[in-house]
Design an enzyme around this catalytic site. Sequence first.
Site, PDB file in Angstrom:
ATOM      1  CD  GLU A 194      -8.408   2.938   0.961  1.00  0.00           C
ATOM      2  OE1 GLU A 194      -7.788   3.778  -0.210  1.00  0.00           O
ATOM      3  OE2 GLU A 194      -7.890   3.301   1.614  1.00  0.00           O
ATOM      4  CD  GLU A 245      -7.442  -0.569   3.321  1.00  0.00           C
ATOM      5  OE1 GLU A 245      -6.828  -0.150   3.483  1.00  0.00           O
ATOM      6  OE2 GLU A 245      -8.662  -0.967   2.306  1.00  0.00           O
TER       7      GLU A 245
HETATM    8  O1  AHR Z   1      -3.803  -1.844   1.873  1.00  0.00           O
HETATM    9  C1  AHR Z   1      -3.705  -1.424   0.818  1.00  0.00           C
HETATM   10  C2  AHR Z   1      -4.443  -0.686   0.037  1.00  0.00           C
HETATM   11  O2  AHR Z   1      -4.350   1.086   1.275  1.00  0.00           O
HETATM   12  C3  AHR Z   1      -5.702  -0.811  -0.209  1.00  0.00           C
HETATM   13  O3  AHR Z   1      -5.771  -1.543  -1.390  1.00  0.00           O
HETATM   14  C4  AHR Z   1      -6.531   1.001  -0.404  1.00  0.00           C
HETATM   15  O4  AHR Z   1      -7.712   0.287   0.483  1.00  0.00           O
HETATM   16  C5  AHR Z   1      -5.907   1.453   0.370  1.00  0.00           C
HETATM   17  O5  AHR Z   1      -5.117   2.548  -0.035  1.00  0.00           O
END
Ligand code: AHR
Length: 499
Positions: A172, A291
Amino acid sequence: MKAQLTLHKEFAIGETDKRIYGSFIEHLGRAVYNGIYEPGHPRADDKGFRKDVIKLVQEMGVPVVRYPGGNFVSGYNWEDGIGPAEKRPMQLDLAWHTKESNKIGLNEFAEWCRLADTELMYAVNLGTRGADAARNIVEYANFPKGSYWSDLRISHGVKEPHNIKLWCLGNEMDGPWQICHRNATEYGRAALEAAKVMKWTDSSIELVACGSSNADMPTFGDWETEVLNHLYDHVEYVSLHQYFNNSDNDTPRFLASSLIMDSFIKTVAGICDLVKAKKRSKKIVNLSFDEWNVWFHSHRQDQKIERWIEARPILEDIYTMEDALVVGCILITLLKNADRVKIACLAQLVNVIAPIMTEPGGTAWRQTIFYPFMHASAFGRGTVLHCPVTCDKYSANDIDDVPYLESVAVHNEEKNELTIFAVNRNLGEALDLEAGLYGFEGYRFIEHISMSNADLKAVNSAQGEVVQPVTLPPGKQDAGQRLEARLPTASWNVLRLKK
Ligand code: AHR
């Protein structure tokens, strides 16, 4: 309410890559410490790994796990997690305001992956670190022997290389919350140089470039284009992340979340192809949705949890029946995009926005979202088929044309199995599904698994699993070409056929 579905054996979207059933474990909250690792627990092995948790991970069917972060990785020195455990430093993790003991590092986590029958997908730090640390960890992890870092690994008791195939170039990096956030040009340049030396160290690895943290980022679109201008020839995948919430308690809108995800996927695939065209390239860059989940239940309570303690119990969302429906719709959406999405990670796996929860010293239990994932991983491997659906649609706030039926089918030719996954989004009525099958002579409807609950806010807990799938009697089927099934109000369904 009625709905029709048509399936033809030859009308294929693509083959599933088993890695779409991946997950994620970050050094965050109680995911690692007091999650997968709890020395002294009655069910822990001699290394401290909880065998009951491993069993649930195996039951879920998780072929790949991303590690060690997440936001954590952008401040992480991987070298802190190798060598004698008693010499490892206690560090401050600035991403989650936690103390990190480094008791678990690369070698221990790789060992856990072997025990859990899963592959390790490793994210390197492109926040506080860069190309040098990235090439060194590839050498430590993957180089057989006879170099500084590989021999150091061997001196740590790990003779065979881990052969980690999949590597993420940071996490990210478009997000201002990220430790050492960069703009797209800065990230594109830094990631390119890291990618080069990582692949020069091990040419067999595959790389994932950071895409946008979600589709609402102000830089979404421009970010992918600029990053891929730098990285197109050097990466195999670009990442997508997205979390969904029902903070407004607007369930029809919440259940339509997967339409947003579908459009996000199609847009990023389009950007990859735009850069492909600009570069006159023949190569296809695919997508790693590494994610995704529902995440909002824990936001308020997390504000109150003390900082700078180890394994602070944060992001412990307790999932409802309606969350499981959204997860089901997302899994269907990933399948519908099997031609471009090759990796996807349910974030996360244990205790942190997770399908598996643990009680310290006690039991490990399944959240509602465990089940659709388990079913998709078990029965959703093979050729994904186009499934034209005819059914009523609704409008939900800013989203129009939401079909009451969300559905996809997967044909596993080797096993002679055909599975239809279906979510009935209708909150007030069962849905009578009629499916026309073409090219599936001899396939018989053998099982209808369904999950629903009169209370959409029903949850599971350590005390018991209130929300669980049940087996319904298979519906009618005429000479093999037409089948019927009644999908209960607001339900997740798996219709299984076998020859
Ligand atoms: O999964 C929780 C968080 O969400 C992770 O650390 C990050 O990559 C995202 O913002």
